[in-house]
Design an enzyme around this catalytic site. Structure first.
Site: not given
Length: 297
Positions: A70, A73, A132, A248
């Protein structure tokens, strides 16, 4: 006791040598004080740089292509924020396809968007980066891609992700998904992801979102009423590491445990990435070790 001239000379010589040693030690002391042991991390790859100067501070397989999970992203958000005439308050209606996508993909994390609700682009960015949300990622790709069908818009958006990677000089990066649930060709490197994050952090909205520990967002329901969405950031450094400002997390069967991280202390911002760490706890420990090392360098 008679020392004699020779004795005096010997004593003087010893004194001079001793004084020289002290001066030498004094000259070397700052260098020795600045020497910090290079940390050992469990992650397969890692990279840290000074965000202000771009200077590399730590590398471990920094240019080895690995699955990103993720952390993908970050690019999703970066593409959205670079759109011309972007209206962060524009509303997007949550489609059934977004929630179906979560159901169909076991590893898909969710912002728990509800079909028919109207959410703003800004809220989708929170839903994307804090819990997320793969559903939020899908909504953004559908909104900002071009084409007459949803599939065409998603393909177009992923194309924008790859063209952005190319424009940023990320030569070891490729995306085949909008959220990190790849199809065999979703990869990057610790160095590339760090550079991507550094680029994204130039957007004030991005900085605001990724440093937020939790948020409660008021969204409009299908019937015209409203509800609140509660989202908590998956980044374990926020609130536990002094100066942490993002960025992140990522995980997955292939990606293992990843984290793109940043912190600021005394006007110095250190930014970096660990990919394919062996567990959630080790991922956090790896990031903290590299931040400490980065600030000490």
């Amino acid at each position: 006791m008679k020392t004699g001239i020779k004795g005096i000379r010997r004593v003087s010589a010893v004194a001079v040598i001793a004084a020289g040693a002290v001066l030498s030690a004094g000259a070397l002391a700052p260098v020795q004080a600045a020497t910090v042991a290079t940390p050992t991390i469990t992650a397969k790859g890692g990279f840290v740089m000074n965000n202000g100067t771009g200077k590399s501070l730590y590398t471990k397989a920094a240019d080895t292509r690995l699955s990103t999970g993720s952390t993908t992203k970050i690019m999703t958000a970066r593409v959205v924020l670079a759109q011309p005439n972007l209206n962060l308050d524009a509303k997007v209606t949550v489609q059934k396809a977004y929630s179906d996508y979560i159901v169909d993909n076991n590893w898909a994390s969710s912002a728990k968007l509800i079909v028919g609700d109207k959410v703003t682009v800004r809220q989708l960015l929170y839903g994307l980066m804090l819990p997320s949300g793969c559903d939020a990622a899908y909504a953004l790709a559908d909104k900002f891609g071009t084409g007459s069908t949803r599939a065409a818009r998603v393909k177009s958006f992923i194309g924008k992700m790859n063209s952005t990677a190319k424009s940023l000089g990320l030569t070891n990066t490729h995306f085949d998904s909008f959220d990190g649930i790849g199809h065999g060709a979703n990869y990057s490197t610790p160095r590339d992801l760090t550079k991507l994050a550094s680029s994204a952090m130039k957007y004030s909205t991005f900085r605001t979102v990724v440093k937020t520990k939790s948020t409660k967002q008021k969204v409009t329901t299908k019937s015209g009423g409203y509800r609140y969405m509660d989202w908590t950031n998956t980044n374990p450094l926020l609130g536990t590491y002094s100066g942490a400002i993002g960025v992140k997390t990522g995980s997955g069967p292939e990606a293992k445990y990843c984290l793109v991280f940043a912190a600021t202390r005394n006007s110095k911002t250190v930014i970096g990435t660990v990919l394919a760490s062996s567990s959630v706890d080790n991922r956090t420990a790896d990031a903290k070790k590299l931040l400490n090392y980065g600030f000490a360098k």
